[in-house]
Design a protein around this motif. Structure first.
Motif, PDB file in Angstrom:
ATOM      1  N   GLU A 102       0.828  -1.202   0.000  1.00  0.00           N
ATOM      2  CA  GLU A 102       0.000   0.000   0.000  1.00  0.00           C
ATOM      3  C   GLU A 102       0.863   1.253   0.000  1.00  0.00           C
ATOM      4  N   GLY A 103       0.381   2.268  -0.682  1.00  0.00           N
ATOM      5  CA  GLY A 103       1.062   3.559  -0.668  1.00  0.00           C
ATOM      6  C   GLY A 103       2.505   3.466  -1.092  1.00  0.00           C
ATOM      7  N   GLU A 104       3.414   4.015  -0.291  1.00  0.00           N
ATOM      8  CA  GLU A 104       4.811   4.138  -0.678  1.00  0.00           C
ATOM      9  C   GLU A 104       5.583   2.827  -0.654  1.00  0.00           C
ATOM     10  N   ASP A 105       4.979   1.752  -0.184  1.00  0.00           N
ATOM     11  CA  ASP A 105       5.654   0.454  -0.282  1.00  0.00           C
ATOM     12  C   ASP A 105       5.737  -0.026  -1.729  1.00  0.00           C
ATOM     13  N   SER A 106       4.866   0.470  -2.583  1.00  0.00           N
ATOM     14  CA  SER A 106       4.938   0.144  -4.013  1.00  0.00           C
ATOM     15  C   SER A 106       5.971   1.056  -4.675  1.00  0.00           C
ATOM     16  N   ARG A 107       7.085   0.452  -5.090  1.00  0.00           N
ATOM     17  CA  ARG A 107       8.173   1.222  -5.696  1.00  0.00           C
ATOM     18  C   ARG A 107       8.770   0.436  -6.858  1.00  0.00           C
ATOM     19  N   ILE A 108       9.517   1.138  -7.704  1.00  0.00           N
ATOM     20  CA  ILE A 108      10.233   0.502  -8.808  1.00  0.00           C
ATOM     21  C   ILE A 108      11.696   0.927  -8.740  1.00  0.00           C
ATOM     22  N   PHE A 109      12.582  -0.064  -8.876  1.00  0.00           N
ATOM     23  CA  PHE A 109      14.025   0.162  -8.848  1.00  0.00           C
ATOM     24  C   PHE A 109      14.634  -0.305 -10.176  1.00  0.00           C
ATOM     25  N   ARG A 110      15.699   0.383 -10.586  1.00  0.00           N
ATOM     26  CA  ARG A 110      16.358   0.048 -11.847  1.00  0.00           C
ATOM     27  C   ARG A 110      17.871   0.017 -11.669  1.00  0.00           C
ATOM     28  N   THR A 111      18.521  -0.987 -12.313  1.00  0.00           N
ATOM     29  CA  THR A 111      19.980  -1.054 -12.309  1.00  0.00           C
ATOM     30  C   THR A 111      20.493  -1.197 -13.733  1.00  0.00           C
ATOM     31  N   GLU A 112      21.663  -0.625 -13.979  1.00  0.00           N
ATOM     32  CA  GLU A 112      22.333  -0.745 -15.277  1.00  0.00           C
ATOM     33  C   GLU A 112      23.709  -1.382 -15.139  1.00  0.00           C
ATOM     34  N   ASP A 113      24.082  -1.788 -13.918  1.00  0.00           N
ATOM     35  CA  ASP A 113      25.428  -2.319 -13.686  1.00  0.00           C
ATOM     36  C   ASP A 113      25.394  -3.632 -12.917  1.00  0.00           C
ATOM     37  N   GLY A 114      24.419  -4.476 -13.251  1.00  0.00           N
ATOM     38  CA  GLY A 114      24.348  -5.786 -12.619  1.00  0.00           C
ATOM     39  C   GLY A 114      23.962  -5.776 -11.164  1.00  0.00           C
ATOM     40  N   GLY A 115      23.329  -4.689 -10.713  1.00  0.00           N
ATOM     41  CA  GLY A 115      22.897  -4.592  -9.328  1.00  0.00           C
ATOM     42  C   GLY A 115      23.900  -3.972  -8.391  1.00  0.00           C
ATOM     43  N   ALA A 116      25.032  -3.511  -8.909  1.00  0.00           N
ATOM     44  CA  ALA A 116      25.996  -2.827  -8.051  1.00  0.00           C
ATOM     45  C   ALA A 116      25.399  -1.546  -7.481  1.00  0.00           C
ATOM     46  N   THR A 117      24.612  -0.850  -8.306  1.00  0.00           N
ATOM     47  CA  THR A 117      23.873   0.325  -7.841  1.00  0.00           C
ATOM     48  C   THR A 117      22.455   0.260  -8.404  1.00  0.00           C
ATOM     49  N   TRP A 118      21.519   0.866  -7.676  1.00  0.00           N
ATOM     50  CA  TRP A 118      20.112   0.919  -8.083  1.00  0.00           C
ATOM     51  C   TRP A 118      19.601   2.349  -7.977  1.00  0.00           C
ATOM     52  N   SER A 119      18.681   2.698  -8.853  1.00  0.00           N
ATOM     53  CA  SER A 119      17.967   3.968  -8.771  1.00  0.00           C
ATOM     54  C   SER A 119      16.495   3.681  -8.491  1.00  0.00           C
TER      55      SER A 119
END
Length: 355
Positions: A102-119
């Motif tokens: 619910e609410g802010e628990d729904s999020r989307i994350f993206r990585t371009e370096d194999g998971g070393a960093t996420w946005s």
């Protein structure tokens, strides 16, 4: 080649012995992950590369066929104890993961370096929304779905590989049934095939339904699936479509997810992109949460759930038990390699000569 070896291992014993209990020669080879998380998100890139996501913000990645796994969990998801119920990966470096709630628990994350960093590229600001699943048509265009808001399922769209998202207009979405929602059980309540076709599985309402859009989520049509609804625990949990277009072949699986409850008519098939459905003549004997076609084989598919794996060799008309181990989700890579994931860190890859 992997798929051809598998179907040979499956079909030969079945033809010789004539019974599902005699299927031998193929099964899941478990891959030790060292994790205790429940993995309901799975991205099967290839025989060597796979991603899994699940409880406590956990994301693991392998690039050596499961011999070793890297913990590449988004730090914010771990800190907040998020449930990462879906993950889509384009290759060994690029992936997009969805957390539910619910609410802010729904999020989307993206990585371009194999998971070393996420946005973090999306955080739900509407307390009425609860996002369940996501899917991509190609590395740029994708959708995520929320349970109904103001009586209609809400669609979120990206055109830049998940870097940014926008809510689509609701006018083209049919009204939801009372109590209807999506099930965030396997990352397969929203699936796509081809450049524009996408399907949404529902439950909780009077019927288990499947919605189809041929224009990337702008307009939808809806059909009853034959998988029973009528209860918050019942409906369609997973979908698989082999291709896009008006004659796309589809599979729906589900049932009642409560332990020990019967799940009659737990599978259905469609040959017209989900416009109509017919019940499987011999469905899986219990609730199934995930389903996938095997690449390059027109009639072979797998379905998984907490009580085991079933296989169909006739495009979903009949299903046979393959394995009794617990899995929540299943997917195959473009090279034909199939993976499954589930509770207590269980991950397996389908291999000839294991069963």
């Amino acid at each position: 080649m992997c798929a051809a070896l598998l179907v040979g291992a499956l079909a030969a014993p079945a033809q010789a012995a004539g019974g599902a209990q005699d299927l031998r020669g193929a099964g899941w080879k478990l891959k030790a992950t060292g994790a205790e998380a429940r993995f309901r998100g799975l991205a099967a890139v290839s025989r060597s590369t796979a991603w899994v996501s699940g409880s406590k913000g956990t994301v693991l990645r392998t690039v050596d066929g499961g011999r070793s796994w890297s913990d590449v969990s988004p730090p914010a998801a771990v800190t907040d104890g998020l449930e990462l119920r879906d993950i889509e990966a384009f290759d060994a470096r690029r992936a997009v993961a969805l957390s539910i709630g619910e609410g802010e628990d729904s999020r989307i994350f993206r990585t371009e370096d194999g998971g070393a960093t996420w946005s973090e590229t999306f955080r739900n600001g509407d307390a009425r929304a609860f996002y369940d699943c996501l899917t991509f048509f190609d590395p740029r265009h994708g959708l995520a779905v929320s349970d109904p808001v103001d009586g209609r399922f809400r669609m979120l769209a990206t055109e830049d590989g998940g870097r940014s998202w926008r809510v689509l207009p609701a006018e083209g979405m049919p009204a939801a049934l009372p109590g209807e929602a999506g099930f965030a059980a396997s990352g397969q309540c929203l699936v796509s095939a081809g450049p524009r076709d996408v399907w949404l599985a529902t439950g909780g309402g009077a019927a288990g339904r499947v919605l189809h859009s041929s224009d990337r989520g702008l307009t939808w049509r809806v059909a009853d699936s034959t998988v029973p609804g009528g209860d918050p625990a019942k409906g369609v949990f997973g979908l698989a479509f082999r291709e896009g277009g008006a004659r796309a072949a589809g599979l729906a699986v589900g049932g009642d997810y409560r332990t020990g409850e019967a799940s009659p008519r737990a599978a259905a098939v469609s040959s017209d992109a989900g416009a109509t459905w017919r019940a499987a003549a011999t469905p899986p004997a219990a609730y199934r949460s995930g389903v996938t076609w095997l690449p390059y084989l027109r009639s072979v598919a797998l379905a998984v759930g907490p009580t085991g794996t079933d296989v169909t060799l006739d495009a979903g008309r009949t299903w046979r038990p393959l394995d009794a181990g617990s899995f929540d989700t299943v997917a195959c890579g473009r090279d034909g390699a199939c993976w499954a994931a589930g509770e207590k860190g269980r991950v397996g890859r389908l291999e000839p000569g294991v069963g």
